[in-house]
Each structure stands twice: as C-alpha cells, then as structure tokens.
Design a protein around this motif. Structure first.
Motif, mmCIF file in Angstrom:
data_model
loop_
_atom_site.group_PDB
_atom_site.id
_atom_site.type_symbol
_atom_site.label_atom_id
_atom_site.label_comp_id
_atom_site.label_asym_id
_atom_site.label_seq_id
_atom_site.Cartn_x
_atom_site.Cartn_y
_atom_site.Cartn_z
ATOM 1 N N THR A 184 0.844 -1.200 0.000
ATOM 2 C CA THR A 184 0.000 0.000 0.000
ATOM 3 C C THR A 184 0.876 1.244 0.000
ATOM 4 O OG1 THR A 184 -0.059 0.104 2.407
ATOM 5 C CG2 THR A 184 -1.786 -1.213 1.316
ATOM 6 N N VAL A 185 0.223 2.392 -0.119
ATOM 7 C CA VAL A 185 0.936 3.661 -0.016
ATOM 8 C C VAL A 185 1.668 3.740 1.316
ATOM 9 C CG1 VAL A 185 0.598 6.153 0.256
ATOM 10 C CG2 VAL A 185 -0.542 4.937 -1.605
ATOM 11 N N ALA A 186 0.973 3.425 2.388
ATOM 12 C CA ALA A 186 1.600 3.454 3.712
ATOM 13 C C ALA A 186 2.734 2.447 3.802
ATOM 14 C CB ALA A 186 0.550 3.170 4.790
ATOM 15 N N GLY A 187 2.547 1.272 3.207
ATOM 16 C CA GLY A 187 3.588 0.246 3.225
ATOM 17 C C GLY A 187 4.827 0.669 2.476
ATOM 18 N N ASN A 188 4.664 1.383 1.355
ATOM 19 C CA ASN A 188 5.816 1.886 0.611
ATOM 20 C C ASN A 188 6.593 2.904 1.421
ATOM 21 O OD1 ASN A 188 6.332 1.231 -2.476
ATOM 22 N ND2 ASN A 188 4.125 0.984 -2.117
ATOM 23 N N VAL A 189 5.879 3.819 2.079
ATOM 24 C CA VAL A 189 6.550 4.857 2.872
ATOM 25 C C VAL A 189 7.234 4.241 4.089
ATOM 26 C CG1 VAL A 189 6.218 6.989 4.179
ATOM 27 C CG2 VAL A 189 4.941 6.618 2.063
ATOM 28 N N ALA A 190 6.626 3.182 4.631
ATOM 29 C CA ALA A 190 7.181 2.537 5.829
ATOM 30 C C ALA A 190 8.385 1.660 5.530
ATOM 31 C CB ALA A 190 6.097 1.690 6.500
ATOM 32 N N PHE A 191 8.554 1.248 4.270
ATOM 33 C CA PHE A 191 9.576 0.250 3.953
ATOM 34 C C PHE A 191 10.980 0.634 4.424
ATOM 35 C CE2 PHE A 191 12.773 -1.620 1.169
ATOM 36 C CZ PHE A 191 12.495 -2.971 1.320
ATOM 37 N N PRO A 192 11.501 1.831 4.089
ATOM 38 C CA PRO A 192 12.862 2.159 4.547
ATOM 39 C C PRO A 192 12.978 2.255 6.060
ATOM 40 C CG PRO A 192 11.837 4.065 3.531
ATOM 41 C CD PRO A 192 10.945 2.917 3.261
ATOM 42 N N ALA A 227 5.274 1.719 16.505
ATOM 43 C CA ALA A 227 4.601 2.974 16.834
ATOM 44 C C ALA A 227 5.310 4.159 16.180
ATOM 45 C CB ALA A 227 4.547 3.163 18.346
ATOM 46 N N ARG A 228 6.630 4.130 16.208
ATOM 47 C CA ARG A 228 7.411 5.208 15.595
ATOM 48 C C ARG A 228 7.192 5.238 14.087
ATOM 49 N NH1 ARG A 228 14.004 5.549 15.391
ATOM 50 N NH2 ARG A 228 14.173 7.744 14.731
ATOM 51 N N ILE A 229 7.139 4.052 13.463
ATOM 52 C CA ILE A 229 6.891 3.973 12.014
ATOM 53 C C ILE A 229 5.525 4.556 11.679
ATOM 54 C CG2 ILE A 229 6.420 2.373 10.108
ATOM 55 C CD1 ILE A 229 8.634 0.591 11.177
ATOM 56 N N LYS A 230 4.498 4.142 12.434
ATOM 57 C CA LYS A 230 3.141 4.635 12.168
ATOM 58 C C LYS A 230 3.080 6.154 12.261
ATOM 59 C CE LYS A 230 -1.464 4.351 11.900
ATOM 60 N NZ LYS A 230 -1.834 5.749 12.127
ATOM 61 N N ALA A 243 11.264 8.575 0.207
ATOM 62 C CA ALA A 243 12.666 8.992 0.205
ATOM 63 C C ALA A 243 12.990 9.941 1.348
ATOM 64 C CB ALA A 243 13.010 9.645 -1.139
ATOM 65 N N LEU A 244 11.994 10.684 1.831
ATOM 66 C CA LEU A 244 12.213 11.646 2.911
ATOM 67 C C LEU A 244 11.903 11.066 4.291
ATOM 68 C CD1 LEU A 244 10.611 14.799 1.243
ATOM 69 C CD2 LEU A 244 13.028 14.564 1.864
ATOM 70 N N SER A 245 11.297 9.892 4.323
ATOM 71 C CA SER A 245 10.743 9.371 5.577
ATOM 72 C C SER A 245 11.786 9.166 6.669
ATOM 73 C CB SER A 245 9.997 8.061 5.315
ATOM 74 O OG SER A 245 10.891 7.049 4.856
ATOM 75 N N PHE A 246 12.974 8.738 6.321
ATOM 76 C CA PHE A 246 13.979 8.398 7.335
ATOM 77 C C PHE A 246 14.907 9.561 7.672
ATOM 78 C CE2 PHE A 246 15.473 7.130 3.153
ATOM 79 C CZ PHE A 246 16.748 7.655 3.077
ATOM 80 N N GLY A 247 14.608 10.772 7.135
ATOM 81 C CA GLY A 247 15.415 11.944 7.460
ATOM 82 C C GLY A 247 16.774 11.951 6.789
ATOM 83 N N PRO A 248 16.835 11.821 5.451
ATOM 84 C CA PRO A 248 18.137 11.777 4.767
ATOM 85 C C PRO A 248 18.877 13.108 4.863
ATOM 86 C CG PRO A 248 16.385 12.063 3.169
ATOM 87 C CD PRO A 248 15.717 11.831 4.494
ATOM 88 N N ARG A 249 20.201 13.039 4.822
ATOM 89 C CA ARG A 249 21.005 14.262 4.792
ATOM 90 C C ARG A 249 20.837 14.974 3.458
ATOM 91 N NH1 ARG A 249 25.415 14.542 8.008
ATOM 92 N NH2 ARG A 249 25.165 16.774 7.649
ATOM 93 N N VAL A 250 20.699 14.195 2.391
ATOM 94 C CA VAL A 250 20.583 14.736 1.039
ATOM 95 C C VAL A 250 19.499 13.945 0.301
ATOM 96 C CG1 VAL A 250 21.771 15.195 -1.157
ATOM 97 C CG2 VAL A 250 23.039 15.323 1.002
#
Length: 349
Positions: free
Chosen positions: A91-99, A108-111, A147-154
């Motif tokens: 799902t959309v949520a599953g794609n964002v949660a993957f990384p 809980a943090r992922i959600k 791509a932005l979910s995990f807080g990338p530097r770049v």
C-alpha cells in the motif's frame, strides 16, 4: 567547512570521459540542479554521489569525511527516480514505511512517521491504496514521501518529473519547492528541462560533455551567461556579430555603449553579442535604449506574445517576442524600428 564537496571527479568508460575533472560545492539546505542535455554527465555525477558509481578519480566529501567509496546504504541519502520504483504489492503506507522497517524502527514510531509524511505530501487519505490506484503525480508524491521518511542528509532526484504531463509537472515543481522549504533537506536535482531548473533551484550547475561549464543562481545564468552553450541552453537567444572601438559597440546595425557590467572592457575587432527575443521591444523605446531598424520577414501569432522574424541592416536574422496588440496590421515586409535596454545585451567572453 562546506557540507557536500565533489572534488575533481572523473569517470572513464574506456576512451569515454563521462565526467571530466568535475568539482562542485554544495551547502547544507541548498536546492541544486544539475542541468544539461542527455549524455552530458549529470546523472553519472548523481549516481557517483549516491554511491552506485565508483569514480575513476576524485573525491566526494560529506562534512569533511571522504565518502567516495562508502556503500550507498551507509550514506543516509534519499533517492527518487524518474520511474517512481514503488512496490506494487504494498500500500501507499507500506511503501513509505519500507525504509523505516529496514532501519528497524519500532511499529509505533513507524506509524507516526508514515502519517507525518503522508500529510506532508497531501496523501493522508490514500494510505490504504495500492500504487496502481494512483495517478502519476500521486505516485511521485509517494516516492518523495518514502525517500524523505527516514530523514536523509541529502535527497537525490533523477529526472523525477519527466514522465508527467506539462500541467502536472508544473504543479509538482511547486510541490517540490514547498517540500524543500518545509523539510530543510539538501536537494540535488538532475534535469534536462531548463524551465524546471530555473523555477526551482537556488543554484544550477550546467553540464556539457562531462564538464560543468558554468554554475550560479538561475537569475545570473539566465541574465548574464558567459558561454554560448549556456546562453543557448537556458532559453532562446539571438546572437549577432559586433565590434568595439573607442568604447563604443557596433552591432544590430547601430552604435551604442554598454553598461560596465555588460561591457567586455577592451576594444575588439569581432565579438559575439546576445539578446533574448523577449527583450526586444517595438518602436523607439526610452531615452538610453538601443534603437535599430529591421525588416519584418515573418509574423507568427502566439496568443499573448507573437513571434517576429527580423532581418537587421547587417543581413543577420534575429527573433523577437512582442505583444500582438502593439503591432500594426500587415507588418510583414515593412521596415520598422525596434529597441532594447542596454543592460539586456550581453557579450560572450
């Protein structure tokens, strides 16, 4: 200390030099576009920064640390491709949660993070949909959120909007600028679309044949290019021959003095001057403008702005973009007066 530094990067494939002594300094939080035609080296540069290419020579530094040979997963960079690369079975949520799951975040943090990211890209009501149920623009938003979910530097973006139609692409350009402002993440963006780069970037690095030929702000590169390649590539331009003697220029079939910021400073027997079609006006103009006469050889109605083909007294052809309601009827074949601001004319060095 600069945030991200590319120093004398080279990438050779046999005799081909995909990158040829490329250097670029990027400050934290900037939006930098790598602009150039196909095969100019911009994507090779991006993939080297991402860690998918190991350069033949040169170094890549992040906060002063050499990351040239560091594995891609150890660089903490996000990457968005042209083709979205979403997982169709998630799902959309599953794609964002993957990384986040790969990084072993707690449930809980992922959600919480997924909810934040979907709200950021305006897809909070699409969490349970599959990618095939989304439009192209919505899929690209999911790719950005992931791509932005995990807080990338770049965040590295490789032609991310090229598959979208014009209207949607323009909407996504606005969306990307908003995401850049709100996240504060450094964006490094590859594109061959000049308008895209001019619209979104803090700075642009223009590539040609594996080299950066010019870099600077969009306004500086558009208004004051120093190479013919950049003058042509960043929007349509007219080029005419000119000469300078005793401080005065001769071009467009007339004589004039250029402002110091535009003037080459030395007398020359031959030089190339440029003037964009949109900077040519109809009529005499104001005091201090450059005025010249030309024969109108063609007129093409273009709605708000119409395109004129002009033959100068020198025999050279230039194009002008002028509001149709300013022009007389049956203008084709007539000799008319045109003008341009002196600071709109540039000299190629």
């Amino acid at each position: 200390m600069s945030f991200l530094v590319v120093h004398s990067l080279e990438m050779h494939y046999g005799p081909l030099r995909a990158l040829d002594d490329v250097s670029l300094t990027i400050e934290e939080g900037e939006f930098i576009s790598l602009l150039g035609p196909s095969g100019s080296g911009k994507t090779t540069m991006l993939m080297s920064i991402a860690g998918f290419n190991i350069p033949t020579a040169g170094r890549i530094l992040l906060d002063g640390q050499d990351i040239t040979h560091r594995e891609p997963e150890d660089r903490n960079f996000g990457l968005v491709f042209q083709g979205y690369a979403l997982f169709p079975h998630l799902t959309v949520a599953g794609n964002v949660a993957f990384p986040l799951k790969v990084r072993k975040w707690g449930a809980a943090r992922i959600k919480k993070r997924v909810d934040e990211m979907l709200a950021l890209v305006g897809l909070e009501n699409f969490a349970d949909r599959k990618p095939r149920q989304l439009s192209g623009g919505q899929q690209q938003r999911v790719a950005l959120a992931r791509a932005l979910s995990f807080g990338p530097r770049v965040l590295l973006l490789d032609e991310p909007l090229s598959a979208l139609d014009r209207m949607l692409r323009e909407q996504m350009q606005t969306e990307l600028r908003r995401l850049h402002r709100e996240t504060g993440v450094t964006f490094l963006y590859v594109t061959h679309d000049q308008q895209e780069a001019l619209t979104m970037s803090d700075r642009i690095a223009v590539f040609e044949k594996g080299k950066i030929v010019e870099q600077g702000s969009p306004a500086r590169l558009f208004k004051s290019p120093t190479t013919r390649f950049v003058a042509e590539f960043l929007g349509e331009n007219n080029f005419v021959k000119g000469s300078r003697a005793n401080g005065q220029w001769q071009a467009f079939g007339t004589g004039f003095v250029l402002p110091d910021a535009r003037d080459g400073g030395d007398d020359v027997a031959e030089a190339t001057l440029w003037l964009r079609p949109g900077d040519i006006g109809f009529g005499q103009g104001r005091e201090g403008d450059i005025s010249f006469t030309a024969t109108v050889e063609d007129f093409v109605f273009g709605g708000t702005q119409s395109r004129l083909t002009l033959r100068l007294k020198t025999g050279e052809i230039v194009f002008a973009s002028i509001a149709a309601d300013l022009l007389p009827d049956d203008i084709v074949g007539s000799e008319q007066t045109f003008h341009a601001r002196r600071d709109a004319v540039g000299v190629l060095k």
